[in-house]
Design an enzyme around this catalytic site. Structure first.
Site, PDB file in Angstrom:
ATOM      1  N   ASP A 164      -3.631 -11.657   2.907  1.00 61.34           N
ATOM      2  CA  ASP A 164      -4.083 -12.923   3.504  1.00 61.34           C
ATOM      3  C   ASP A 164      -5.600 -13.014   3.549  1.00 61.34           C
ATOM      4  O   ASP A 164      -6.188 -13.422   4.550  1.00 61.34           O
ATOM      5  CB  ASP A 164      -3.521 -13.066   4.924  1.00 61.34           C
ATOM      6  CG  ASP A 164      -2.248 -13.912   4.916  1.00 61.34           C
ATOM      7  OD1 ASP A 164      -2.007 -14.590   3.912  1.00 61.34           O
ATOM      8  OD2 ASP A 164      -1.518 -13.878   5.913  1.00 61.34           O
TER       9      ASP A 164
ATOM     10  N   VAL B  41       7.078 -16.750   2.955  1.00 53.36           N
ATOM     11  CA  VAL B  41       6.788 -15.854   1.838  1.00 53.36           C
ATOM     12  C   VAL B  41       8.101 -15.432   1.212  1.00 53.36           C
ATOM     13  O   VAL B  41       9.051 -15.030   1.915  1.00 53.36           O
ATOM     14  CB  VAL B  41       5.994 -14.620   2.301  1.00 53.36           C
ATOM     15  CG1 VAL B  41       5.689 -13.717   1.103  1.00 53.36           C
ATOM     16  CG2 VAL B  41       4.702 -15.036   2.981  1.00 53.36           C
TER      17      VAL B  41
ATOM     18  N   GLY C 195       9.586 -13.323   4.594  1.00 52.70           N
ATOM     19  CA  GLY C 195       9.146 -13.512   5.966  1.00 52.70           C
ATOM     20  C   GLY C 195       8.590 -14.902   6.180  1.00 52.70           C
ATOM     21  O   GLY C 195       8.483 -15.720   5.266  1.00 52.70           O
TER      22      GLY C 195
ATOM     23  N   GLY D 267       5.399 -16.971   8.356  1.00 47.69           N
ATOM     24  CA  GLY D 267       4.158 -16.850   9.099  1.00 47.69           C
ATOM     25  C   GLY D 267       3.738 -18.178   9.679  1.00 47.69           C
ATOM     26  O   GLY D 267       4.434 -19.194   9.546  1.00 47.69           O
TER      27      GLY D 267
ATOM     28  N   ASP E 272      -8.923 -13.141   9.739  1.00 46.67           N
ATOM     29  CA  ASP E 272      -7.620 -12.840  10.349  1.00 46.67           C
ATOM     30  C   ASP E 272      -7.192 -11.410  10.024  1.00 46.67           C
ATOM     31  O   ASP E 272      -6.065 -11.166   9.588  1.00 46.67           O
ATOM     32  CB  ASP E 272      -6.567 -13.837   9.869  1.00 46.67           C
ATOM     33  CG  ASP E 272      -5.318 -13.844  10.773  1.00 46.67           C
ATOM     34  OD1 ASP E 272      -5.432 -13.394  11.928  1.00 46.67           O
ATOM     35  OD2 ASP E 272      -4.260 -14.285  10.317  1.00 46.67           O
TER      36      ASP E 272
END
Length: 905
Positions: A152, A26, A19, A21, A134
């Site tokens: 994260d 990643v 993915g 971000g 986050d």
């Protein structure tokens, strides 16, 4: 820069892209050295500040790395490639919370369970001064079993600090520029006004995530960060039960407080929010009568959601993006997703039936009342590789040390588990240790490669859980950490608060009380095995040598210091060498100085302090041990001994009751409680405890010998002899031989009595009691000169013991009586007066009565004897004491009294 399949990043082989971000890409990769999958997070540098960003990542990453929690995914490595920083992260199989929410709103019980776990993870971070910054559904992964992994952790907050003078605050301008430190729809209102992030901003984010889990919607709408920020600051979020009518009002109240616009009105901490969520015992319908969801039900519900996406048969997966070091001691654990107070009795019954893994953790009161008992056996070596047995012992020690502070779990000490063997008789091992669960396993080393497998086994041999880890000997600490984490998750246990407080102490030696030096572990393992068979000639000396070699290689090896203290104590008991006691003291003190957070070190300190007659110091050490590990039944037993020696009978009885309650299936707890009850004259209760010992250990002499002593004190001589015979048929017993000799003496069979005493003396040549009893029987045979020699020999042994432990009440009382038997009445008088004055126990008053009777002052002896009986001395024994003949029956002269030898093996 982007990678494609087949690229190599450091030692890692890229398999696919997972993915993209806001801060980087990643990738799924493979570590060929360990043949495991990892996640690579490639952090994109900010224009013009790559070096600065890298320094910030590393600096703040170290801070985040102190967070060790099984609900937080791990970081394995950091790789620099040009201007890129690549984090090598744990690859977590599961579904992101975003994917779960997309299938529809969650039932209240599920949503609150997930939110409580998220709180556990961020609470661990807050304890280290780290704010996540986050929290959002994309950063929460759910495994197929329903366990949360927070991703994260801290990265968004680190990367948002772009400028060299930035302090991490968020301003309106920064929002407009798109550099918001976090995700706007989960951000607390004060962040839009430029306030700094703090733990309460994370609490708000959890509340926003919980709102979305329950409704499928964010708490504040908006097309961009500015609109969301304006709406958040304009007024409170809507109530959940106003959006979704079937959410109970109690749940909506908790969510509303977490989402309070003013941080001072908000739920103050993540821990308190987790407590509030778990306190909601019934969730579902608005009436509160809907059934609650167990862990098993939660896992099943989650699995049904997970199964809706992805190719058939493929496991769900997500990347983990958290900073955590390889060398940090585990200090926290997952809590069960749901606590149901009303179901506590059902939980306890099912635990006994072996279904514990399918149920949530019971409330604290139930855990404390009926804890599970876990015994961790040394791992068995597979093959002939060097040091395998040592590594297996080291891993077992690490597991024991790291799980010792788990709430609601009694972990059997290394001292108790080490001597046991015979994996084909797990039921027998469990019975010996009073364990309800065992950890068994194997270790295999081929070159530097290491494979460790452990299983959680029930006493019937069925496997409840298992895990295999692989790596290299250089990664021993990381492998141990993975095993500890897995066990904590499987057992649903968490550490006591005192553990969290000791993080700084643990940091000085992150691997804990064990060693990572395989040579030191090898010497340590051999020494432990020698010490476990200290009955074999030469083994104590060999144990001392082995522990010493281990410490030469690793001077900070805490458990080797404890072992060396125990070995010197064993040498002291055998030889009564004062130097051995001094060395035992030195190593116990060193262990406590190195690992003050480890309860076993304080138990070792207490043992040597008690042996030196320093009762107050021993008690203080045991209180510290129990503060660290309240479920340590050995510490409760030791504390009871110390309290009893100080005349604190009520406290001693309570301590022994705690030990029995903690490990009710363990013979020693019942044995020590029975011995205490015997000594205070509660003979029927003592007999009941010793019958329990026989039930648990029908093939051991302990219970039979102890029960025989009680029966003898009750005048049930024939039954007593039967029990002594059973004991001696199994194994020679000092106490059994002594007490059989007393029965012979009482029956007038004085030569048979002497023969039995001599057998006891041969087994325990340093014990003065056999010599004293020999003197009594010789006196009845009209061998006064030989009797006097035996009394003098007994006096010398008692005084030798008093040079090592000058406060031993048993030796002081025996010394007073022996002085009187030898005609040294003035010395005996001074000794007995002091004993009866302080602490004034039944045995002290009894000794005073004997001294007075032997000196011809029966009238003065009578009130002392009455006082002793009132305090618990068995009247039946007093009536058969020839030394007190003139006291119990006025006008009859004393002859001699033999001493029964208590109830300890």
């Amino acid at each position: 820069m982007q990678f494609v399949t087949g690229d190599v990043v450091g030692p890692y082989e890229v398999l696919s892209r997972l993915g993209r971000g806001g801060m980087g890409d990643v990738y799924l990769a493979r570590d060929p050295r360990l043949d495991r999958r990892v996640a690579l997070k490639v952090l994109r540098p900010r224009p013009g500040t790559p070096a600065l960003d890298r320094r910030k990542v590393l600096r703040e990453g170290r801070a985040v790395a102190r967070i060790v929690h099984p609900l937080v995914a791990a970081v394995f490595d950091v790789v620099d490639i040009g201007d890129l920083t690549v984090l090598v992260l744990e690859y977590v199989e599961g579904r992101t919370l975003r994917q779960v929410i997309e299938a529809g709103p969650l039932p209240p019980a599920e949503a609150c369970g997930v939110a409580a776990q998220i709180c556990d993870a961020i609470d661990a971070a807050h304890a280290h001064g780290v704010v996540h910054g986050d929290i959002k559904p994309e950063n929460v992964c759910l495994t197929a079993t329903g366990q949360v992994k927070v991703l994260d952790f801290g990265i968004a907050r680190v990367m948002a600090r772009a400028g060299p003078d930035a302090d991490g605050t968020v301003t309106t301008d920064s929002v407009a520029l798109g550099s918001f430190a976090g995700t706007p729809r989960y951000a607390a209102p004060e962040l839009f006004a430029g306030a700094p992030a703090d733990p309460r901003t994370d609490v708000y984010a959890v509340g926003a995530v919980l709102f979305e889990m329950l409704t499928g919607l964010p708490p504040h709408a908006g097309h961009n960060a500015i609109e969301i920020g304006l709406n958040a600051r304009a007024g409170p979020a809507p109530r959940v039960d106003g959006v979704r009518r079937d959410v109970p009002a109690a749940v909506a109240d908790v969510v509303a407080r977490a989402l309070a616009g003013d941080r001072h009105d908000r739920t103050p901490t993540a821990a308190s929010l987790a407590t509030s969520l778990r306190a909601l015992a019934t969730l579902g319908g608005g009436t509160g009568d809907a059934p609650t969801l167990t862990s098993a039900g939660f896992a099943a519900a989650l699995s049904s959601r997970v199964a809706t996406d992805g190719p058939p048969g493929s496991p769900p997966r997500a990347n983990a993006t958290t900073l955590r070091p390889l060398a940090t001691t585990l200090v926290a654990s997952p809590r069960a997703p749901w606590h149901v107070a009303a179901a506590a009795a059902v939980v306890v019954l099912l635990l006994a039936g072996g279904l514990w893994r399918l149920l949530p953790g019971p409330p604290a009161a139930v855990v404390d009342a009926t804890p599970r008992v876990l015994a961790i056996l040394p791992l068995e070596p597979v093959g002939q590789g060097p040091h395998q047995a040592a590594i297996g012992m080291g891993i077992a020690d690490t597991l024991i040390a790291d799980l010792a502070d788990a709430r609601g779990l009694v972990v059997v000490s290394r001292r108790a588990a080490t001597p046991l063997s015979g994996r084909d008789n797990l039921a027998g091992i469990a019975r010996e240790l009073g364990a309800t669960l065992l950890v068994d396993g194997t270790v295999q080393a081929v070159g530097d490669a290491l494979r460790v497998a452990i299983t959680l086994v029930r006493p019937d041999g069925t496997v409840a859980w298992g895990r295999t880890v692989e790596g290299t000997t250089a990664q021993l600490f990381d492998l141990q950490r993975q095993l500890v984490t897995g066990l904590r998750e499987a057992l649903h246990v968490q550490p006591a608060p005192s553990t969290v407080a000791s993080i700084a102490e643990r940091a000085a030696r992150p691997q804990g009380p064990a060693s990572l030096d395989v040579e030191a572990l090898s010497d340590y393992t051999d020494a432990l095995q020698r010490l476990a068979r200290q009955d074999l000639a030469g083994n104590v000396d060999l144990a001392v040598d082995g522990f010493t070699r281990a410490l030469d290689r690793d001077p900070g090896f805490v458990l080797a210091h404890v072992g060396l203290s125990d070995a010197h104590m064993a040498a002291y008991r055998q030889s009564r060498d004062a130097d051995a006691l001094e060395r035992a003291t030195r190593h116990a003190d060193r262990a406590a100085a190195l690992a003050p957070y480890h309860a076993e070190t304080w138990v070792a300190v207490a043992r040597v302090r008690a042996a030196r007659g320093q009762a107050d110091a021993a008690r203080q050490a045991l209180e510290r041990a129990l503060g660290l590990q309240p479920t340590n039944d050995e510490a409760w037993r030791e504390l009871a001994d110390v309290q009893a020696s100080q005349g604190q009978r009520g406290a001693a009885e309570e301590a022994l009751r705690r030990a029995v309650a903690l490990r009710p299936g363990y013979w020693r707890n019942h044995h020590e409680f029975g011995r205490f009850l015997f000594e205070i004259g509660r003979l029927d209760e003592a007999a009941s405890q010793f019958r329990q010992v026989i039930e648990f250990q029908p093939d051991s002499p302990r219970g039979y010998q102890a029960l025989g002593t009680v029966l003898q004190a009750q005048g049930r001589d024939a039954e007593a002899i039967l029990n002594y015979e059973r004991a001696t048929r199994i194994s020679p017993s000092v106490n059994a031989f002594l007490n059989v000799g007393v029965l012979h003496h009482w029956a007038g069979r004085f030569r048979e009595a002497i023969a039995s005493y001599e057998r006891a003396a041969a087994l325990a040549p340093e014990d003065p009691v056999p010599q004293r009893n020999i003197g009594d029987s010789l006196l009845r045979l009209d061998a006064a000169t030989r009797a006097r020699t035996a009394y003098a020999r007994a006096l010398g042994l008692a005084e030798r013991e008093l040079t090592r432990n000058p406060t031993s009440s048993a030796m002081l009382e025996l010394r007073a009586i022996l002085l009187a038997k030898l005609g040294r009445f003035a010395e005996a008088e001074r000794q007995s007066v002091a004993l009866a004055a302080s602490p004034g126990t039944e045995s002290a008053h009894y000794a005073r009565a004997v001294v007075l009777a032997l000196s011809g002052r029966q009238a003065l002896a009578r009130p002392e004897l009455e006082r002793a009986i009132a305090l618990g001395y068995p009247r039946e024994l007093a009536a058969r004491d020839e030394d007190l003949a003139g006291v119990m029956q006025p006008g009859r002269a004393p002859v001699a009294r033999t001493t029964t030898k208590g109830t300890s093996q």
